[in-house]
Design a protein around this motif. Structure first.
Motif, PDB file in Angstrom:
ATOM      1  N   GLN A  76       0.612  -1.270  -0.046  1.00  0.00           N
ATOM      2  CA  GLN A  76       0.104   0.069   0.031  1.00  0.00           C
ATOM      3  C   GLN A  76       0.821   1.316   0.032  1.00  0.00           C
ATOM      4  O   GLN A  76       0.692   2.196  -0.640  1.00  0.00           O
ATOM      5  N   MET A  77       1.905   1.308   0.636  1.00  0.00           N
ATOM      6  CA  MET A  77       2.842   2.584   0.860  1.00  0.00           C
ATOM      7  C   MET A  77       3.621   2.719  -0.452  1.00  0.00           C
ATOM      8  O   MET A  77       3.870   3.741  -0.659  1.00  0.00           O
ATOM      9  N   LEU A  78       3.939   1.289  -1.114  1.00  0.00           N
ATOM     10  CA  LEU A  78       4.765   1.484  -2.283  1.00  0.00           C
ATOM     11  C   LEU A  78       3.782   2.091  -3.381  1.00  0.00           C
ATOM     12  O   LEU A  78       4.341   2.904  -4.417  1.00  0.00           O
ATOM     13  N   ARG A  79       2.615   1.763  -3.445  1.00  0.00           N
ATOM     14  CA  ARG A  79       1.513   2.276  -4.391  1.00  0.00           C
ATOM     15  C   ARG A  79       1.487   3.636  -4.246  1.00  0.00           C
ATOM     16  O   ARG A  79       1.384   4.439  -5.350  1.00  0.00           O
ATOM     17  N   LYS A  80       1.142   4.336  -3.039  1.00  0.00           N
ATOM     18  CA  LYS A  80       1.250   5.655  -2.687  1.00  0.00           C
ATOM     19  C   LYS A  80       2.366   6.296  -3.124  1.00  0.00           C
ATOM     20  O   LYS A  80       2.233   7.492  -3.771  1.00  0.00           O
ATOM     21  N   ALA A  81       3.667   5.935  -2.596  1.00  0.00           N
ATOM     22  CA  ALA A  81       4.876   6.611  -3.067  1.00  0.00           C
ATOM     23  C   ALA A  81       5.023   6.685  -4.636  1.00  0.00           C
ATOM     24  O   ALA A  81       5.662   7.455  -4.980  1.00  0.00           O
ATOM     25  N   ALA A  82       4.615   5.565  -5.249  1.00  0.00           N
ATOM     26  CA  ALA A  82       4.673   5.673  -6.805  1.00  0.00           C
ATOM     27  C   ALA A  82       3.731   6.224  -7.658  1.00  0.00           C
ATOM     28  O   ALA A  82       3.964   6.530  -8.795  1.00  0.00           O
ATOM     29  N   LYS A  83       2.528   6.952  -6.779  1.00  0.00           N
ATOM     30  CA  LYS A  83       1.498   7.703  -7.471  1.00  0.00           C
ATOM     31  C   LYS A  83       1.201   6.901  -8.880  1.00  0.00           C
ATOM     32  O   LYS A  83       1.023   7.727  -9.883  1.00  0.00           O
ATOM     33  N   THR A  84       0.870   5.562  -8.489  1.00  0.00           N
ATOM     34  CA  THR A  84       0.364   4.893  -9.727  1.00  0.00           C
ATOM     35  C   THR A  84      -1.208   4.530  -9.551  1.00  0.00           C
ATOM     36  O   THR A  84      -1.638   4.507  -8.593  1.00  0.00           O
ATOM     37  N   GLY A  85      -1.893   4.421 -10.766  1.00  0.00           N
ATOM     38  CA  GLY A  85      -3.136   4.337 -11.061  1.00  0.00           C
ATOM     39  C   GLY A  85      -3.565   2.756 -10.783  1.00  0.00           C
ATOM     40  O   GLY A  85      -4.691   2.259 -10.619  1.00  0.00           O
ATOM     41  N   VAL A  86      -2.569   1.856 -10.721  1.00  0.00           N
ATOM     42  CA  VAL A  86      -2.732   0.417 -10.776  1.00  0.00           C
ATOM     43  C   VAL A  86      -2.920  -0.203  -9.699  1.00  0.00           C
ATOM     44  O   VAL A  86      -2.806   0.505  -8.477  1.00  0.00           O
ATOM     45  N   SER A  87      -3.559  -1.161  -9.465  1.00  0.00           N
ATOM     46  CA  SER A  87      -4.140  -1.709  -8.165  1.00  0.00           C
ATOM     47  C   SER A  87      -2.863  -2.505  -7.486  1.00  0.00           C
ATOM     48  O   SER A  87      -2.038  -2.773  -8.075  1.00  0.00           O
ATOM     49  N   GLU A  88      -3.273  -2.597  -6.194  1.00  0.00           N
ATOM     50  CA  GLU A  88      -2.112  -3.345  -5.391  1.00  0.00           C
ATOM     51  C   GLU A  88      -1.787  -4.663  -5.919  1.00  0.00           C
ATOM     52  O   GLU A  88      -0.670  -5.194  -5.891  1.00  0.00           O
ATOM     53  N   ARG A  89      -2.983  -5.335  -6.222  1.00  0.00           N
ATOM     54  CA  ARG A  89      -2.762  -6.683  -6.942  1.00  0.00           C
ATOM     55  C   ARG A  89      -1.689  -6.809  -8.305  1.00  0.00           C
ATOM     56  O   ARG A  89      -0.823  -7.653  -8.263  1.00  0.00           O
TER      57      ARG A  89
END
Length: 333
Positions: A76-89
């Motif tokens: 979750q933190m990686l997704r937020k830091a990367a500011k990407t629109g793809v899902s965690e999956r």
């Protein structure tokens, strides 16, 4: 726009995930003019291109080193830091393709052959018992725990590092800063002392809580202080029989079968670390105040948490049976 420009814009948009302004800059055109002419793909499950995966996977190492084992670095933190629109999956699937996983670090007791047989026998006997049975038939789950009294900010920092279970890592990386947490046993480095606590839960609440000498007296009972066998000695069993206490025996070296072990102690520690995270570095705490805060925290554990933890014995016994007495994947409480 020419057909060739549209083709290039489409490729950059789909494969490199360039922003409209970046495409416009490459083509030397006005942003609004070319965006309207680029065909859009139908909305659906988004994927990461290999260049995007490369860029994404550069982040976890920096995040882990920055965390310095004081907290979890999650997807979750990686997704937020990367500011990407793809899902965690999608991010996890990309990580898995590169051999990286978000995993917990585990600490388990060593099981002997007789331990495994005893655990398997326990599972056979209780695998069909329901959550309500566990909550109504076992009056109390009792256990002792040594709590380190972390009185300074330096000691509290190291205690917080112990609560970090794991991190994303790829093969060949994992022994540098951020990936390794301090080994247990900090008395020499932090001057922190241990306090023995005896606690018991049942019927959805904390039934017993004693610390220090009172806990030691409760553990030893009529035994001498140097008797290491405690409740499991013949004298200890006789004392319980005389007091009208019937024993519900859990296999030895099985913290995964005692709600005090797999839920209560860890939950108290989590709440302690959250409290301390809000304190200033200059704050100090005396040993009596530390033990008093420990007791208050334990007594504030919600009924739902305790009931759920005891009820989880239903699933744990089933998973233990499937594992034939070996360790099993824990979940639930």
């Amino acid at each position: 726009m020419s057909s060739e420009e549209i083709r290039l814009a489409q490729r950059w948009y789909d494969q490199e995930a360039l922003a409209p302004s970046q495409i416009a800059q490459r083509l030397g055109r006005d942003k609004l003019h070319h965006v309207k002419q680029v065909p859009r793909k139908k909305q659906g499950r988004r994927h990461l291109t290999e260049p995007q995966v490369d860029q994404l996977l550069r982040r976890p190492h920096q995040m882990i080193v920055s965390a310095d084992a004081k907290y979890h670095v999650t997807v979750q933190m990686l997704r937020k830091a990367a500011k990407t629109g793809v899902s965690e999956r999608i991010i996890l699937e990309a990580c898995h393709r590169r051999g990286g996983y978000f995993r917990k670090l585990r600490e388990k007791p060593l099981l002997a052959a007789e331990d495994i047989r005893a655990r398997f026998a326990f599972a056979k006997q209780y695998k069909d018992k329901s959550a309500s049975w566990w909550n109504s038939h076992v009056h109390a789950f009792l256990d002792g725990q040594h709590f380190k009294t972390y009185l300074t900010s330096a000691a509290r920092k190291m205690a917080a590092q112990h609560r970090t279970f794991g991190a994303y890592r790829v093969p060949g990386r994992g022994l540098s800063g951020g990936y390794v947490k301090p080994k247990r046993g900090l008395a020499a480095s932090t001057r922190s002392k241990s306090s023995l606590v005896m606690g018991a839960i049942g019927k959805g609440r904390l039934l017993l809580w004693h610390a220090g000498q009172a806990a030691a007296d409760l553990y030893v009972g009529p035994l001498k202080a140097n008797d290491p066998t405690g409740f499991q000695s013949n004298k200890g069993k006789m004392a319980k029989c005389e007091s009208g206490i019937s024993t519900f025996a859990i296999p030895t070296r099985s913290p995964d079968l005692n709600p005090m072990d797999f839920c209560t102690w860890s939950e108290i520690n989590r709440r302690f670390r959250r409290q301390e995270a809000k304190w200033s570095a200059a704050k100090r705490e005396t040993r009596p105040k530390y033990l008093a805060r420990l007791r208050r925290t334990a007594r504030k554990l919600p009924e739902s948490l305790i009931t759920s933890a005891i009820g989880d014995m239903e699933h744990r016994c089933q998973r233990l049976f499937e594992a034939k007495g070996h360790f099993f994947e824990e979940s639930g409480a």
